[in-house]
Enzyme design. Sequence first.
Site, PDB file in Angstrom:
ATOM      1  N   ASP A 222      -2.792  -1.662  10.077  1.00 11.03           N
ATOM      2  CA  ASP A 222      -2.888  -1.822   8.780  1.00 11.03           C
ATOM      3  C   ASP A 222      -3.521  -2.949   8.299  1.00 11.03           C
ATOM      4  O   ASP A 222      -3.725  -3.115   7.018  1.00 11.03           O
ATOM      5  CB  ASP A 222      -1.426  -1.334   8.218  1.00 11.03           C
ATOM      6  CG  ASP A 222      -1.128  -0.177   8.237  1.00 11.03           C
ATOM      7  OD1 ASP A 222      -2.016   0.707   8.432  1.00 11.03           O
ATOM      8  OD2 ASP A 222       0.167  -0.044   8.044  1.00 11.03           O
TER       9      ASP A 222
ATOM     10  N   LYS B  78       0.849  -1.120  -0.036  1.00  8.27           N
ATOM     11  CA  LYS B  78      -0.165   0.169  -0.073  1.00  8.27           C
ATOM     12  C   LYS B  78       0.947   1.060  -0.199  1.00  8.27           C
ATOM     13  O   LYS B  78       2.018   1.312   0.353  1.00  8.27           O
ATOM     14  CB  LYS B  78      -0.961   0.067   1.210  1.00  8.27           C
ATOM     15  CG  LYS B  78      -0.223   0.093   2.698  1.00  8.27           C
ATOM     16  CD  LYS B  78       0.052   1.568   2.960  1.00  8.27           C
ATOM     17  CE  LYS B  78       0.905   1.544   4.347  1.00  8.27           C
ATOM     18  NZ  LYS B  78       1.429   2.729   4.651  1.00  8.27           N
TER      19      LYS B  78
ATOM     20  N   PRO C 221       9.535  -4.734  -0.298  1.00 10.09           N
ATOM     21  CA  PRO C 221      10.751  -4.147   0.574  1.00 10.09           C
ATOM     22  C   PRO C 221      10.285  -4.271   2.218  1.00 10.09           C
ATOM     23  O   PRO C 221       9.138  -3.834   2.442  1.00 10.09           O
ATOM     24  CB  PRO C 221      11.154  -2.888   0.170  1.00 10.09           C
ATOM     25  CG  PRO C 221      10.601  -2.746  -1.282  1.00 10.09           C
ATOM     26  CD  PRO C 221       9.460  -3.481  -1.389  1.00 10.09           C
TER      27      PRO C 221
END
Length: 290
Positions: free
Chosen positions: A137, A10, A95
């Site tokens: 999240d 995101k 990442p």
Amino acid sequence: MTVKVKAYAKINLILDIVDRRNDGYHDLFMIMQSVGIYDTVSVTENKSETISITCSDDDIPLDSRNIAWKAAEAFFEVSRLKNKGIEINIEKRIPHAAGLAGGSADGAAVILALNKLYKTDYSVDELCKIGVKIGADVPFCLTGGTLLAQGIGDVLNRVRPLRRCYIVLAKPDFDVNTGYAYRQFDRFGKSHTPDKLGMLCAVQSRDLKQICDKMENVFEQFIEVPERITIKEIMKNNHALGFCMSGSGPTVFGIFACRSDADHAAAALKGFAKDIAVCLPVSRGCKIVE
């Protein structure tokens, strides 16, 4: 049986910290967007009566510190099902420690996979109630697309989807600890408040240029990221409509109307960023593929 899930990253089109709560958490205002870079998370049943994790990235913990592990524990606790044994394999493309919710995406993928494996048929809302137990999240990563996130990130409302565009992600060789980032806010506060209403109006009108003009991340006011200014300058010179840091950083993203401009920016960023990707917005946070 194995269930394989694509777990999408995101970005934050806008991120404002509204206030610090009495419980130590922070009330947020974010418009979040799923993007087409993803981890592949596979969950396989076995008879070990334990949770085990394998991962393609040696920097990722393989024990109870991993959000994927916590997600599995939370699922079994809420469902009251006995864990007969599962193996979680994570192929990392997002990442690590990048402000792209890679860990939360993996946790969301595990919850979705277990719902399929154990045929519990929980709704998305029920899955999100499990997810918020392990990370703010995770509910977004279970839902995905373009969403307004408030509260600690767990109060989600659908907004109009981002128009097709090309998103360049650039993560410098530098990590930001999220807890440290919030402590910096608590210490210094913010000098400027992002234009939340203006961004919301731009998103609802699907005006890509206005959205890019309104992009802002309050963490940029007190988190220093090496090469951030250079990365933004390169994106600007390659016709980015806008650029901003995602989450607590350090990844900087740029939005481009044209694929060739995005590709040229990505090529020019080599040497200034450790991880670079060009992707599209996507309409979901997780997708079962097998």
